[in-house]
Motif scaffolding. Sequence first.
Motif, PDB file in Angstrom:
ATOM      1  N   GLY A  70      30.696  32.885  36.852  1.00 36.26           N
ATOM      2  CA  GLY A  70      31.698  33.230  37.858  1.00 36.26           C
ATOM      3  C   GLY A  70      32.909  33.950  37.299  1.00 36.26           C
ATOM      4  O   GLY A  70      33.432  34.883  37.904  1.00 36.26           O
ATOM      5  N   LYS A  71      33.385  33.523  36.122  1.00 41.03           N
ATOM      6  CA  LYS A  71      34.578  34.142  35.542  1.00 41.03           C
ATOM      7  C   LYS A  71      34.306  35.594  35.154  1.00 41.03           C
ATOM      8  O   LYS A  71      35.093  36.481  35.467  1.00 41.03           O
ATOM      9  N   SER A  72      33.186  35.829  34.497  1.00 38.08           N
ATOM     10  CA  SER A  72      32.861  37.202  34.108  1.00 38.08           C
ATOM     11  C   SER A  72      32.481  38.044  35.324  1.00 38.08           C
ATOM     12  O   SER A  72      32.577  39.265  35.297  1.00 38.08           O
ATOM     13  N   MET A  73      32.079  37.395  36.400  1.00 33.81           N
ATOM     14  CA  MET A  73      31.764  38.107  37.645  1.00 33.81           C
ATOM     15  C   MET A  73      33.014  38.813  38.172  1.00 33.81           C
ATOM     16  O   MET A  73      32.952  39.960  38.606  1.00 33.81           O
ATOM     17  N   GLY A  74      34.141  38.150  38.107  1.00 40.30           N
ATOM     18  CA  GLY A  74      35.401  38.763  38.530  1.00 40.30           C
ATOM     19  C   GLY A  74      35.805  39.923  37.645  1.00 40.30           C
ATOM     20  O   GLY A  74      36.286  40.950  38.132  1.00 40.30           O
ATOM     21  N   HIS A  75      35.606  39.787  36.332  1.00 43.23           N
ATOM     22  CA  HIS A  75      35.945  40.875  35.410  1.00 43.23           C
ATOM     23  C   HIS A  75      35.072  42.106  35.670  1.00 43.23           C
ATOM     24  O   HIS A  75      35.555  43.236  35.633  1.00 43.23           O
ATOM     25  N   ARG A  76      33.785  41.873  35.932  1.00 44.18           N
ATOM     26  CA  ARG A  76      32.885  42.999  36.221  1.00 44.18           C
ATOM     27  C   ARG A  76      33.275  43.667  37.530  1.00 44.18           C
ATOM     28  O   ARG A  76      33.205  44.888  37.660  1.00 44.18           O
ATOM     29  N   GLU A  77      33.692  42.885  38.498  1.00 46.53           N
ATOM     30  CA  GLU A  77      34.116  43.444  39.790  1.00 46.53           C
ATOM     31  C   GLU A  77      35.345  44.335  39.615  1.00 46.53           C
ATOM     32  O   GLU A  77      35.425  45.424  40.168  1.00 46.53           O
ATOM     33  N   ILE A  78      36.299  43.868  38.807  1.00 50.21           N
ATOM     34  CA  ILE A  78      37.506  44.661  38.549  1.00 50.21           C
ATOM     35  C   ILE A  78      37.170  45.935  37.789  1.00 50.21           C
ATOM     36  O   ILE A  78      37.666  47.022  38.112  1.00 50.21           O
ATOM     37  N   ALA A  79      36.314  45.834  36.775  1.00 46.88           N
ATOM     38  CA  ALA A  79      35.915  47.020  36.009  1.00 46.88           C
ATOM     39  C   ALA A  79      35.191  48.027  36.900  1.00 46.88           C
ATOM     40  O   ALA A  79      35.417  49.238  36.793  1.00 46.88           O
ATOM     41  N   HIS A  80      34.354  47.525  37.787  1.00 44.48           N
ATOM     42  CA  HIS A  80      33.632  48.413  38.706  1.00 44.48           C
ATOM     43  C   HIS A  80      34.603  49.106  39.663  1.00 44.48           C
ATOM     44  O   HIS A  80      34.483  50.303  39.928  1.00 44.48           O
ATOM     45  N   ALA A  81      35.592  48.373  40.157  1.00 42.61           N
ATOM     46  CA  ALA A  81      36.586  48.961  41.069  1.00 42.61           C
ATOM     47  C   ALA A  81      37.417  50.019  40.352  1.00 42.61           C
ATOM     48  O   ALA A  81      37.713  51.077  40.913  1.00 42.61           O
ATOM     49  N   ARG A  82      37.789  49.754  39.087  1.00 42.48           N
ATOM     50  CA  ARG A  82      38.557  50.748  38.332  1.00 42.48           C
ATOM     51  C   ARG A  82      37.738  51.998  38.064  1.00 42.48           C
ATOM     52  O   ARG A  82      38.258  53.122  38.126  1.00 42.48           O
ATOM     53  N   ALA A  83      36.465  51.832  37.757  1.00 39.99           N
ATOM     54  CA  ALA A  83      35.597  52.989  37.521  1.00 39.99           C
ATOM     55  C   ALA A  83      35.449  53.816  38.796  1.00 39.99           C
ATOM     56  O   ALA A  83      35.492  55.051  38.752  1.00 39.99           O
ATOM     57  N   GLN A  84      35.304  53.147  39.927  1.00 36.01           N
ATOM     58  CA  GLN A  84      35.215  53.865  41.197  1.00 36.01           C
ATOM     59  C   GLN A  84      36.518  54.603  41.499  1.00 36.01           C
ATOM     60  O   GLN A  84      36.497  55.741  41.978  1.00 36.01           O
ATOM     61  N   GLN A  85      37.660  53.985  41.210  1.00 40.58           N
ATOM     62  CA  GLN A  85      38.945  54.641  41.441  1.00 40.58           C
ATOM     63  C   GLN A  85      39.105  55.861  40.553  1.00 40.58           C
ATOM     64  O   GLN A  85      39.605  56.899  40.988  1.00 40.58           O
ATOM     65  N   ALA A  86      38.680  55.754  39.294  1.00 38.81           N
ATOM     66  CA  ALA A  86      38.761  56.886  38.372  1.00 38.81           C
ATOM     67  C   ALA A  86      37.870  58.039  38.845  1.00 38.81           C
ATOM     68  O   ALA A  86      38.264  59.206  38.781  1.00 38.81           O
TER      69      ALA A  86
END
Length: 154
Positions: A70-86
């Motif tokens: 669960g903890k790393s799930m949140g980190h992956r979600e944030i990384a995915h959102a940042r990549a989409q924003q970029a």
Amino acid sequence: MELAYDYPLLSMFWTMLWFFLWIMWFVLLFRIIGDIFRDDELSGWGKTGWMVFVIVLPFLGVFVYVIARGKSMGHREIAHARAQQAQLDAYIKQTAGESSRPTSADELAKLSDMRARGDITDEEFRRAKDLVLSETAPVGAGATSASTTASAAH
């Protein structure tokens, strides 16, 4: 025949609560399935194992996944959102035609540094500055007044 007044208020509350929890569980299930496929650190066998666990024992699989990853799930979600924003920012810049051309302030700073180092003379600096200011001035009377003002000042 069951009428609305035959269904007690508390029963309606519990029915709505269970319906809400059921929908939330489906949302969590789909987010976990998306996270399993999004995770690059997980091998193909690991992804297959988690998918089988989540599909064969759905409630237990979802809860164990949330506890274990669960903890790393949140980190992956944030990384995915940042990549989409970029990607979105890059697309907007490309579509808007924004080039990597330096601004007039950058060009004037470079010219000033070149003059300070002695690479160009004062006369060359004035001509280059007039050229930079005339390119950035508005079309029409502003362009001539900017170059006239710059030449009159020096």
